[in-house]
Design an enzyme around this catalytic site. Structure first.
Site: not given
Length: 262
Positions: A45, A48, A101, A207
Site C-alpha cells: 500500500s 497509494k 488504506s 504510510k
C-alpha cells in the site's frame, strides 16, 4: 529531493542487516544507513502515495461525488466497507485511502478519475517517469500484488517526500482516527494502520502496507528539535519495534553530531 545519489555499497551503512529486505534512513537530507535501497520489491500500500499524487494533480475536486462500483466494493484487503452503488465525497474517499488504506475507496477514486484501473496505473507510471524514478513500475493503484509491479526504498522515499509537500496528504496521514458520512447517510469509522502515530515522538505519518509478496512495509517521517528523519522499510517482519528503534537511533546520531559541532 530528500536524497540524491544512489547507494553504491550498502555494506558500511547497514547496521541492521536483518530488520528488512530493504530499508533506508535519512536524517536532514543525509543518508545514514541503508540496505538494498535500490532493490526492486513489491510496494504494497505504499503505492497509494503515488495514487494520491496522481489524484491531486488531475483537476482534483474534493466535493465530487464518487460512486462505488461492484469492483470497488468487492476488492480484497483493507477496506472502508463501501457497498456497490454507495456514494461519497471524493475528499472523504481520499481520507479513507490514506488513513484506513481502504482499497475500496482507492478503486472507486481511480475508476472515477481515469475510467479504469489500467488507465490509472498508466498515469502513475507517467508520473514516475516524470519524477525520474528508475526502479518503479505500477500495475494496481492500491498496491495489491500484481506481475510487473515493483519499486525501491529510494524511489518510494522520493514519492513520499513529494506527497508530503501537499497539504491534503500531510493532513490525512497524520490522523489516527476519522469518520466519514456517505452521501447515502451511512457513518463509517476508520483507524490508521500506522502504529507509530501517537506512540513514537515526533512521527507525522506517513504510510504502512502489507501484502503476501511485499511483507510488512512502512514509510515514516518524524521531526524532533528542528531535525527530520525519514525511514523506509520493505518486507520488515518486526516493523513497529524496529522502526521506533531506528528512528530513535537516527535522532541520537544527529544530536551527537550537533553536540560535537559537526
Amino acid at each position: 529531493m530528500v536524497l540524491g545519489s544512489r547507494v553504491a555499497a550498502a555494506e558500511p551503512l547497514d547496521p541492521w542487516p536483518r530488520v528488512a529486505s530493504a530499508y533506508l534512513v535519512v536524517a536532514d537530507g543525509e543518508l545514514l544507513w541503508a540496505r538494498n535501497a535500490d532493490a526492486i520489491r513489491p510496494p504494497a500500500s505504499l503505492a497509494k502515495l503515488m495514487t494520491a499524487l496522481v489524484l491531486l494533480a488531475h483537476d482534483w475536486d474534493p466535493d465530487a461525488t464518487i460512486i462505488t462500483s461492484r469492483t470497488a466494493a468487492g476488492i480484497e484487503g483493507s477496506r472502508l466497507g463501501l457497498r456497490a452503488g454507495e456514494r461519497l465525497r471524493a475528499g472523504d474517499a481520499f481520507t479513507a485511502l490514506l488513513v484506513r488504506s481502504a482499497n475500496d475507496a482507492c478503486v472507486a477514486l481511480a475508476e472515477h478519475m481515469a475510467g479504469s484501473l489500467a488507465a490509472f496505473a498508466a498515469l502513475m507510471n507517467a508520473r514516475a517517469a516524470a519524477m525520474g524514478l528508475q526502479e518503479s513500475h505500477f500495475v494496481h493503484p492500491c498496491g495489491l500484488d500484481a506481475p510487473g509491479q515493483g519499486s525501491s526504498a529510494r524511489d518510494l522515499l522520493q514519492v513520499a517526500a513529494e506527497a508530503m509537500q501537499l497539504s491534503e496528504v500531510a493532513r490525512a496521514v497524520a490522523l489516527t482516527d476519522a469518520v466519514v458520512t456517505t452521501l447515502d447517510g451511512r457513518r463509517l469509522f476508520m483507524h490508521t494502520g500506522n502504529h507509530l502515530l501517537g506512540r513514537t515522538r515526533g512521527v507525522e505519518g506517513i504510510k504502512s502496507g502489507y501484502t503476501g509478496k511485499a511483507g510488512k512495509c512502512l514509510i515514516a517521517l518524524a521531526h524532533r528539535d528542528g531535525h527530520a528523519v525519514w525511514l523506509v522499510m520493505l518486507n520488515a517482519p518486526e516493523r513497529w519495534f524496529t522502526a521506533q528503534g531506528m528512528i530513535d537511533a537516527a535522532f541520537a546520531r544527529v544530536a551527537d553530531r550537533e553536540g560535537r559541532g559537526e
